[in-house]
Design a protein around this motif. Structure first.
Motif, PDB file in Angstrom:
ATOM      1  N   ALA A 127      -2.178  10.289  12.264  1.00  0.00           N
ATOM      2  CA  ALA A 127      -1.381  10.223  11.038  1.00  0.00           C
ATOM      3  C   ALA A 127      -0.011   9.607  11.305  1.00  0.00           C
ATOM      4  O   ALA A 127       0.513   8.837  10.484  1.00  0.00           O
ATOM      5  CB  ALA A 127      -1.242  11.615  10.436  1.00  0.00           C
ATOM      6  N   GLU A 128       0.564   9.938  12.456  1.00  0.00           N
ATOM      7  CA  GLU A 128       1.851   9.335  12.815  1.00  0.00           C
ATOM      8  C   GLU A 128       1.721   7.826  12.991  1.00  0.00           C
ATOM      9  O   GLU A 128       2.615   7.063  12.619  1.00  0.00           O
ATOM     10  CB  GLU A 128       2.400   9.982  14.090  1.00  0.00           C
ATOM     11  CG  GLU A 128       2.922  11.392  13.902  1.00  0.00           C
ATOM     12  CD  GLU A 128       4.129  11.459  12.970  1.00  0.00           C
ATOM     13  OE1 GLU A 128       4.815  10.433  12.794  1.00  0.00           O
ATOM     14  OE2 GLU A 128       4.367  12.545  12.410  1.00  0.00           O
ATOM     15  N   ALA A 129       0.593   7.391  13.562  1.00  0.00           N
ATOM     16  CA  ALA A 129       0.365   5.954  13.712  1.00  0.00           C
ATOM     17  C   ALA A 129       0.288   5.274  12.354  1.00  0.00           C
ATOM     18  O   ALA A 129       0.858   4.188  12.145  1.00  0.00           O
ATOM     19  CB  ALA A 129      -0.920   5.708  14.506  1.00  0.00           C
ATOM     20  N   MET A 130      -0.403   5.900  11.400  1.00  0.00           N
ATOM     21  CA  MET A 130      -0.507   5.327  10.059  1.00  0.00           C
ATOM     22  C   MET A 130       0.839   5.369   9.334  1.00  0.00           C
ATOM     23  O   MET A 130       1.174   4.466   8.572  1.00  0.00           O
ATOM     24  CB  MET A 130      -1.564   6.069   9.247  1.00  0.00           C
ATOM     25  CG  MET A 130      -2.977   6.016   9.840  1.00  0.00           C
ATOM     26  SD  MET A 130      -3.579   4.340  10.200  1.00  0.00           S
ATOM     27  CE  MET A 130      -3.564   4.344  11.996  1.00  0.00           C
ATOM     28  N   ASN A 131       1.623   6.402   9.594  1.00  0.00           N
ATOM     29  CA  ASN A 131       2.966   6.477   9.046  1.00  0.00           C
ATOM     30  C   ASN A 131       3.823   5.333   9.580  1.00  0.00           C
ATOM     31  O   ASN A 131       4.574   4.690   8.824  1.00  0.00           O
ATOM     32  CB  ASN A 131       3.587   7.824   9.415  1.00  0.00           C
ATOM     33  CG  ASN A 131       5.014   7.964   8.918  1.00  0.00           C
ATOM     34  OD1 ASN A 131       5.286   7.875   7.728  1.00  0.00           O
ATOM     35  ND2 ASN A 131       5.939   8.180   9.842  1.00  0.00           N
ATOM     36  N   HIS A 136       6.426   0.085   9.023  1.00  0.00           N
ATOM     37  CA  HIS A 136       6.532  -1.265   9.578  1.00  0.00           C
ATOM     38  C   HIS A 136       6.379  -2.320   8.486  1.00  0.00           C
ATOM     39  O   HIS A 136       7.136  -3.298   8.444  1.00  0.00           O
ATOM     40  CB  HIS A 136       5.470  -1.470  10.654  1.00  0.00           C
ATOM     41  CG  HIS A 136       5.436  -2.852  11.227  1.00  0.00           C
ATOM     42  ND1 HIS A 136       6.283  -3.284  12.218  1.00  0.00           N
ATOM     43  CD2 HIS A 136       4.630  -3.923  10.922  1.00  0.00           C
ATOM     44  CE1 HIS A 136       6.024  -4.545  12.510  1.00  0.00           C
ATOM     45  NE2 HIS A 136       5.029  -4.959  11.753  1.00  0.00           N
ATOM     46  N   TYR A 137       5.401  -2.126   7.611  1.00  0.00           N
ATOM     47  CA  TYR A 137       5.159  -3.110   6.546  1.00  0.00           C
ATOM     48  C   TYR A 137       5.954  -2.815   5.282  1.00  0.00           C
ATOM     49  O   TYR A 137       5.824  -3.535   4.293  1.00  0.00           O
ATOM     50  CB  TYR A 137       3.661  -3.173   6.224  1.00  0.00           C
ATOM     51  CG  TYR A 137       2.834  -3.736   7.358  1.00  0.00           C
ATOM     52  CD1 TYR A 137       2.972  -5.060   7.757  1.00  0.00           C
ATOM     53  CD2 TYR A 137       1.934  -2.924   8.048  1.00  0.00           C
ATOM     54  CE1 TYR A 137       2.233  -5.572   8.806  1.00  0.00           C
ATOM     55  CE2 TYR A 137       1.180  -3.438   9.101  1.00  0.00           C
ATOM     56  CZ  TYR A 137       1.338  -4.757   9.479  1.00  0.00           C
ATOM     57  OH  TYR A 137       0.600  -5.260  10.524  1.00  0.00           O
ATOM     58  N   GLN A 138       6.772  -1.761   5.316  1.00  0.00           N
ATOM     59  CA  GLN A 138       7.628  -1.374   4.199  1.00  0.00           C
ATOM     60  C   GLN A 138       6.816  -1.239   2.899  1.00  0.00           C
ATOM     61  O   GLN A 138       7.186  -1.771   1.852  1.00  0.00           O
ATOM     62  CB  GLN A 138       8.778  -2.385   4.028  1.00  0.00           C
ATOM     63  CG  GLN A 138       9.674  -2.476   5.253  1.00  0.00           C
ATOM     64  CD  GLN A 138      10.821  -3.446   5.068  1.00  0.00           C
ATOM     65  OE1 GLN A 138      10.782  -4.358   4.243  1.00  0.00           O
ATOM     66  NE2 GLN A 138      11.875  -3.252   5.847  1.00  0.00           N
ATOM     67  N   THR A 144      -3.650   6.168  -0.342  1.00  0.00           N
ATOM     68  CA  THR A 144      -4.457   6.226   0.865  1.00  0.00           C
ATOM     69  C   THR A 144      -5.889   6.584   0.489  1.00  0.00           C
ATOM     70  O   THR A 144      -6.131   7.503  -0.293  1.00  0.00           O
ATOM     71  CB  THR A 144      -3.911   7.264   1.866  1.00  0.00           C
ATOM     72  OG1 THR A 144      -3.773   8.534   1.228  1.00  0.00           O
ATOM     73  CG2 THR A 144      -2.566   6.817   2.423  1.00  0.00           C
ATOM     74  N   VAL A 145      -6.834   5.828   1.040  1.00  0.00           N
ATOM     75  CA  VAL A 145      -8.262   6.042   0.784  1.00  0.00           C
ATOM     76  C   VAL A 145      -8.949   6.233   2.123  1.00  0.00           C
ATOM     77  O   VAL A 145      -8.824   5.386   3.014  1.00  0.00           O
ATOM     78  CB  VAL A 145      -8.887   4.838   0.045  1.00  0.00           C
ATOM     79  CG1 VAL A 145     -10.376   5.088  -0.219  1.00  0.00           C
ATOM     80  CG2 VAL A 145      -8.143   4.546  -1.253  1.00  0.00           C
ATOM     81  N   ALA A 155      -5.124  12.312   3.554  1.00  0.00           N
ATOM     82  CA  ALA A 155      -4.323  13.405   3.008  1.00  0.00           C
ATOM     83  C   ALA A 155      -3.176  13.775   3.941  1.00  0.00           C
ATOM     84  O   ALA A 155      -2.065  14.103   3.490  1.00  0.00           O
ATOM     85  CB  ALA A 155      -5.209  14.613   2.733  1.00  0.00           C
ATOM     86  N   ARG A 156      -3.425  13.736   5.247  1.00  0.00           N
ATOM     87  CA  ARG A 156      -2.384  14.086   6.211  1.00  0.00           C
ATOM     88  C   ARG A 156      -1.217  13.105   6.158  1.00  0.00           C
ATOM     89  O   ARG A 156      -0.047  13.499   6.280  1.00  0.00           O
ATOM     90  CB  ARG A 156      -2.973  14.118   7.620  1.00  0.00           C
ATOM     91  CG  ARG A 156      -1.985  14.616   8.691  1.00  0.00           C
ATOM     92  CD  ARG A 156      -1.576  16.037   8.427  1.00  0.00           C
ATOM     93  NE  ARG A 156      -0.566  16.502   9.384  1.00  0.00           N
ATOM     94  CZ  ARG A 156       0.085  17.646   9.264  1.00  0.00           C
ATOM     95  NH1 ARG A 156      -0.157  18.440   8.229  1.00  0.00           N
ATOM     96  NH2 ARG A 156       0.986  18.010  10.161  1.00  0.00           N
ATOM     97  N   VAL A 157      -1.514  11.828   5.966  1.00  0.00           N
ATOM     98  CA  VAL A 157      -0.448  10.830   5.850  1.00  0.00           C
ATOM     99  C   VAL A 157       0.423  11.134   4.632  1.00  0.00           C
ATOM    100  O   VAL A 157       1.644  10.948   4.663  1.00  0.00           O
ATOM    101  CB  VAL A 157      -1.037   9.411   5.782  1.00  0.00           C
ATOM    102  CG1 VAL A 157       0.052   8.376   5.546  1.00  0.00           C
ATOM    103  CG2 VAL A 157      -1.785   9.075   7.074  1.00  0.00           C
ATOM    104  N   ALA A 158      -0.192  11.659   3.567  1.00  0.00           N
ATOM    105  CA  ALA A 158       0.570  12.016   2.372  1.00  0.00           C
ATOM    106  C   ALA A 158       1.534  13.168   2.640  1.00  0.00           C
ATOM    107  O   ALA A 158       2.564  13.292   1.963  1.00  0.00           O
ATOM    108  CB  ALA A 158      -0.382  12.388   1.235  1.00  0.00           C
ATOM    109  N   VAL A 159       1.224  14.020   3.611  1.00  0.00           N
ATOM    110  CA  VAL A 159       2.108  15.126   3.965  1.00  0.00           C
ATOM    111  C   VAL A 159       3.389  14.605   4.598  1.00  0.00           C
ATOM    112  O   VAL A 159       4.480  15.134   4.359  1.00  0.00           O
ATOM    113  CB  VAL A 159       1.406  16.115   4.929  1.00  0.00           C
ATOM    114  CG1 VAL A 159       2.384  17.150   5.470  1.00  0.00           C
ATOM    115  CG2 VAL A 159       0.242  16.804   4.231  1.00  0.00           C
TER     116      VAL A 159
END
Length: 287
Positions: A127-131, A136-138, A144-145, A155-159
């Protein structure tokens, strides 16, 4: 005695099959940049593939983008396991979706061309990587799907990232108490057989082995997700039980459950025509 011998023969046959096709590209579930670019050129859809480095995790993440400067919404796709960003081809060529949003499909860590074969089975660093990718791409106004393992990741990225405005989980493996034991994944854990298993499957096995405990760690965090969430699930899913819907009903305050009759775990990649209308709906919800 006869039963034990038959079981031995079955296991030996399976190992022989895996050994025979260990280098098979199909079983690695990935396509090269050239193959992807050629396909989308054939679709007459301009696409970009690039990589970002995340030094803190010793990662290089590959992402495919299809963007239009007039679109304000960004959709970020996370595949299951084993798989790669190519699982979303049916979505990335959908003209209506492309008219509504910018699309970003990601090779999760260990798959595709994101540190292929090097497992990162824990959900929090993923999730941190996706964050990091979103930052990075602003990206703003993100939906998120995610499918299967990618569902709870979405869902974790949304947290952790407030730019996420909507979540769609497809057949998510999210309830720690409903994780099924997949016998084949044990081959990835035994030192005698691990080397025979294609690398994409090793990563999948490593994720599967600790997934229930990883979900248990974040069990109390889902009430922090206040944005719209959709949970789409086939009611004859034999890999991730349909009854995961009971868990998400309890855990998410703004949840819509969408049951797909007589469909199994394959709905995300095999039936984009079923899923796409729900993505359109989510886009309209967050506008």
């Amino acid at each position: 005695m006869k039963s034990n011998f038959l079981n031995f023969l079955k296991t030996a046959s399976l190992l022989f099959l895996i050994f025979s096709i260990n280098s098979c590209t199909v079983l690695q579930w990935r396509e090269s940049d050239i193959e992807i670019t050629k396909r989308f050129n054939d679709y007459n859809i301009p696409t970009k593939i690039d990589y970002i480095k995340i030094d803190s995790l010793n990662l290089k993440i590959r992402t495919q983008h299809i963007t239009n400067t007039e679109n304000e919404i960004n959709i970020l796709f996370f595949h299951g396991s084993p798989s790669s960003l190519s699982a979303w081809n049916g979505y990335l060529k959908d003209s209506l979706l492309l008219s509504k949003a910018n699309i970003h499909a990601v090779d999760r860590p260990g798959y595709g061309y994101s540190n292929f074969g090097k497992e990162l089975p824990e959900i929090n660093p993923q999730a941190e990587a996706m964050n990091n990718l979103i930052e990075h791409y602003q990206l703003k106004n993100v939906i998120t799907v995610g499918s299967s393992y990618g569902g709870p990741l979405a869902a974790r990225v949304a947290v952790i990232n407030k730019n996420v405005k909507g979540v769609i989980m497809i057949s998510p493996a999210i309830d720690p108490n409903q994780e099924k034991d997949v016998w084949g994944s044990r081959l990835t854990q035994w030192w005698l057989t691990r080397w025979l298993v294609p690398r994409g499957y090793r990563v999948a096995g490593d994720e599967k082995t600790i997934h229930a405990s990883e979900m248990a760690k974040i069990d109390n965090d889902w009430n922090r997700v206040k944005i719209p969430v959709m949970h789409i699930h086939g009611d004859v899913d034999d890999l991730v039980p349909y009854t995961n819907i009971n868990y998400t009903k309890e855990k998410f305050s703004s949840i819509e459950i969408i049951t797909i009759p007589q469909k199994g775990h394959e709905i995300a990649w095999a039936h984009p025509e079923i899923i796409l209308p729900h993505i359109y709906k989510m886009i309209n919800l967050i506008r």
